[in-house]
Design a protein around this motif. Sequence first.
Motif, short mmCIF file in Angstrom:
data_model
loop_
_atom_site.label_atom_id
_atom_site.label_comp_id
_atom_site.label_asym_id
_atom_site.label_seq_id
_atom_site.Cartn_x
_atom_site.Cartn_y
_atom_site.Cartn_z
N LEU A 1 0.82 -1.20 0.00
CA LEU A 1 0.00 0.00 0.00
C LEU A 1 0.86 1.25 0.00
CD1 LEU A 1 -2.53 -1.01 2.80
CD2 LEU A 1 -2.93 -1.10 0.34
N GLU A 2 0.43 2.23 -0.76
CA GLU A 2 1.08 3.53 -0.67
C GLU A 2 0.51 4.20 0.58
OE1 GLU A 2 1.68 7.68 -3.13
OE2 GLU A 2 0.27 6.20 -3.87
N GLU A 3 1.37 4.69 1.45
CA GLU A 3 0.90 5.27 2.69
C GLU A 3 1.37 6.71 2.84
OE1 GLU A 3 0.67 2.90 6.24
OE2 GLU A 3 1.46 1.20 5.10
N LYS A 4 0.59 7.45 3.57
CA LYS A 4 0.92 8.83 3.88
C LYS A 4 0.69 9.03 5.38
CE LYS A 4 -0.56 10.62 -0.60
NZ LYS A 4 0.66 11.21 -1.09
N ILE A 5 1.55 9.82 5.99
CA ILE A 5 1.40 10.13 7.41
C ILE A 5 1.55 11.63 7.59
CG2 ILE A 5 2.13 7.88 8.26
CD1 ILE A 5 4.89 9.13 8.84
N ARG A 6 1.10 12.09 8.74
CA ARG A 6 1.25 13.49 9.13
C ARG A 6 1.06 13.56 10.64
NH1 ARG A 6 -4.23 15.80 6.32
NH2 ARG A 6 -5.71 14.54 7.45
N ILE A 7 1.42 14.68 11.20
CA ILE A 7 1.23 14.89 12.63
C ILE A 7 0.32 16.09 12.80
CG2 ILE A 7 3.20 16.42 13.06
CD1 ILE A 7 2.30 13.37 15.21
N PHE B 1 -0.50 18.58 9.82
CA PHE B 1 -1.83 18.67 9.22
C PHE B 1 -2.05 20.08 8.69
CE2 PHE B 1 -6.21 20.07 9.64
CZ PHE B 1 -6.88 19.11 8.92
N PRO B 2 -2.54 20.28 7.49
CA PRO B 2 -3.23 19.34 6.60
C PRO B 2 -2.34 18.69 5.55
CG PRO B 2 -3.59 21.54 5.78
CD PRO B 2 -2.72 21.67 7.03
N GLU B 3 -1.04 18.97 5.57
CA GLU B 3 -0.13 18.38 4.58
C GLU B 3 0.14 16.91 4.90
OE1 GLU B 3 0.73 20.25 1.94
OE2 GLU B 3 -0.45 21.86 2.88
N TRP B 4 0.69 16.18 3.92
CA TRP B 4 0.99 14.75 4.08
C TRP B 4 2.45 14.48 3.74
CZ3 TRP B 4 -2.32 11.30 6.15
CH2 TRP B 4 -3.67 11.60 6.16
N THR B 5 3.00 13.43 4.35
CA THR B 5 4.33 12.93 4.04
C THR B 5 4.18 11.52 3.47
OG1 THR B 5 5.35 14.18 5.84
CG2 THR B 5 6.57 12.27 5.03
N ASP B 6 4.78 11.27 2.30
CA ASP B 6 4.74 9.93 1.69
C ASP B 6 5.70 9.01 2.42
OD1 ASP B 6 2.94 10.65 -0.36
OD2 ASP B 6 4.58 11.49 -1.55
N VAL B 7 5.26 7.76 2.63
CA VAL B 7 6.10 6.74 3.25
C VAL B 7 6.38 5.68 2.20
CG1 VAL B 7 6.29 5.05 5.10
CG2 VAL B 7 5.10 7.21 5.52
N PRO B 8 7.65 5.40 1.90
CA PRO B 8 7.99 4.40 0.88
C PRO B 8 7.45 3.01 1.23
CG PRO B 8 9.93 5.68 1.51
CD PRO B 8 8.83 6.03 2.47
N PHE B 9 7.10 2.23 0.21
CA PHE B 9 6.56 0.87 0.38
C PHE B 9 7.47 0.01 1.25
CE2 PHE B 9 5.11 2.07 -3.96
CZ PHE B 9 3.76 2.13 -3.69
N GLY B 10 6.91 -0.61 2.28
CA GLY B 10 7.64 -1.58 3.08
C GLY B 10 8.87 -1.07 3.79
N LYS B 11 8.96 0.21 3.99
CA LYS B 11 10.15 0.81 4.59
C LYS B 11 9.84 1.39 5.97
CE LYS B 11 12.83 0.42 0.96
NZ LYS B 11 14.00 -0.39 0.93
N GLU B 12 10.88 1.46 6.79
CA GLU B 12 10.77 2.18 8.06
C GLU B 12 11.02 3.66 7.77
OE1 GLU B 12 13.46 0.53 10.93
OE2 GLU B 12 12.06 -1.08 11.43
N TYR B 13 10.14 4.49 8.29
CA TYR B 13 10.26 5.94 8.09
C TYR B 13 10.41 6.59 9.46
CZ TYR B 13 9.44 10.60 6.35
OH TYR B 13 9.60 11.92 6.02
N TRP B 14 11.49 7.34 9.64
CA TRP B 14 11.78 7.97 10.92
C TRP B 14 11.47 9.47 10.88
CZ3 TRP B 14 13.26 5.62 15.41
CH2 TRP B 14 13.61 4.26 15.31
N PHE B 15 10.86 9.96 11.95
CA PHE B 15 10.64 11.39 12.12
C PHE B 15 10.82 11.72 13.59
CE2 PHE B 15 6.53 9.28 12.33
CZ PHE B 15 5.90 9.87 13.41
N THR B 16 11.00 13.00 13.87
CA THR B 16 11.30 13.44 15.24
C THR B 16 10.28 14.46 15.70
OG1 THR B 16 13.66 13.03 14.91
CG2 THR B 16 13.05 14.52 16.71
N LEU B 17 9.83 14.29 16.94
CA LEU B 17 8.89 15.21 17.57
C LEU B 17 9.53 15.74 18.85
CD1 LEU B 17 5.66 13.02 17.26
CD2 LEU B 17 6.48 14.79 15.68
N VAL B 18 9.37 17.04 19.09
CA VAL B 18 9.90 17.66 20.29
C VAL B 18 8.73 18.24 21.08
CG1 VAL B 18 11.48 19.41 21.22
CG2 VAL B 18 12.04 18.22 19.08
#
Length: 131
Positions: free
Chosen positions: A40-46, A72-89
Amino acid sequence: MSETIVKPYIAEELLEKIKSEIVEEKQVILHCCYKSGFFLEEKIRIWSSTYLVDRQSEHVSKLVHFENISLFPEWTDVPFGKEYWFTLVFSGLPKSCKVFDFIELIPQNDEFFQEGIVRNSSDVYKIKLDM
């Protein structure tokens, strides 16, 4: 000519009052890993309505900065079957906090949530997230 610098006197009761009003500003950093599905093509956002909640005092630490993820409201694409790292403070947790929850309060399904994160001395964490 040499000048003598005189240290000012501050009343003890004033010093005690100041100590009680000092708030330690220590931020909490979450390095988050989200793994996408294989087909699945996935998108995430915070969302800005993302918090850390102290289990004992119900203190709420607010999101103050984010890296490598869209707000939000923008989206970040997550590559197929990959781990995607992001940082929150987040703003700091109280010194008394031992365990906290990571909660994204949003008006739809698939919010980020991780409960029972045990506090450490560095306030830097790596967590794996599912949606």
